[in-house]
Design an enzyme around this catalytic site. Structure first.
Site, PDB file in Angstrom:
ATOM      1  N   CYS A  73       7.215 -14.526  12.917  1.00 26.89           N
ATOM      2  CA  CYS A  73       8.085 -14.030  11.856  1.00 26.89           C
ATOM      3  C   CYS A  73       7.208 -13.354  10.803  1.00 26.89           C
ATOM      4  O   CYS A  73       6.000 -13.585  10.749  1.00 26.89           O
ATOM      5  CB  CYS A  73       8.868 -15.163  11.191  1.00 26.89           C
ATOM      6  N   GLU A 122      16.920 -14.278   3.824  1.00 30.25           N
ATOM      7  CA  GLU A 122      16.395 -13.063   4.426  1.00 30.25           C
ATOM      8  C   GLU A 122      17.424 -12.286   5.241  1.00 30.25           C
ATOM      9  O   GLU A 122      18.249 -12.869   5.956  1.00 30.25           O
ATOM     10  CB  GLU A 122      15.228 -13.417   5.353  1.00 30.25           C
TER      11      GLU A 122
END
Length: 204
Positions: A73, A122
């Site tokens: 990520c 996010e």
């Protein structure tokens, strides 16, 4: 006389609920109990045998330390294309030279809160990478462990309630919805990316 590497100041791209860029923030301080919505990505690396590379986050990470999760990520910097950010982070975290990056889930978004109140918030498009190169070389500052396991086994593990990162848990049913064989998954449309990701090259 010894030399030291320069300190790199990293920024993340802040976005509104519609996915438009609204500025930047220092990556080092953005994750708090009131983390603003920002642009990120998740990546799943597969090999031609149908295995997925699963990682354990480094034990000192600020968010979800020591938790099992997908391959990688990260956050694109201002002006950085998301696919380029995927390639960069795979090299930095795992020593993987990615040459095939494919968009899978263009509009994934999540919010999760740790026990200590720190928030992840996010817009996080999900990518897939096919890789049959040398064994990964995890950077211990980012990754405690990395292992190849069959996709079907990992999918079942998560489905059965196995402990993984909150973003991985939310992504898995969406990925399973693409089909049983990751090599046959359809690519997502770049037109469905958040506006900030589609025009990232135009950001200041």
């Amino acid at each position: 006389m010894s030399s030291t590497s320069p300190v790199v100041t990293e920024y993340v791209v802040l976005v509104d609920d519609a996915g438009h860029s609204v500025g930047t923030a220092l990556k080092s301080i953005v994750h708090t109990t009131s983390t603003p919505l920002h642009l990120a990505f998740s990546c799943y690396v597969f090999n031609s045998h149908g295995d997925v590379l699963i990682t354990e986050r480094a034990h000192h990470k600020k968010t979800w330390p020591s938790v099992t999760t997908n391959t990688c990520c990260g956050h694109p910097g201002p002006g950085e294309d998301l696919s380029d950010a995927v390639v960069r982070r795979l090299e930095q975290e795992l020593g993987i030279a990615a040459t095939s990056v494919r968009l899978l889930l263009p509009d994934f978004r999540y919010r999760a809160v740790m026990d200590d109140g720190v928030v992840e918030n996010e817009l996080c498009p999900v990518y897939g990478v096919l890789y049959d190169g040398p064994a990964p070389r995890p950077d211990p500052a980012e990754v405690a462990r990395a292992n190849w396991i069959p996709w079907s086994e990992f999918s079942q593990f998560v489905s059965d309630g196995g402990t993984v990162s909150p973003w991985c848990r939310e992504q898995m049913p969406l990925l399973r919805g693409l089909g049983d064989d990751p090599s046959q998954w359809p690519s997502g449309s770049s037109a469905d990316l958040p506006e900030a990701a589609r025009s990232v090259g135009d950001l200041d």
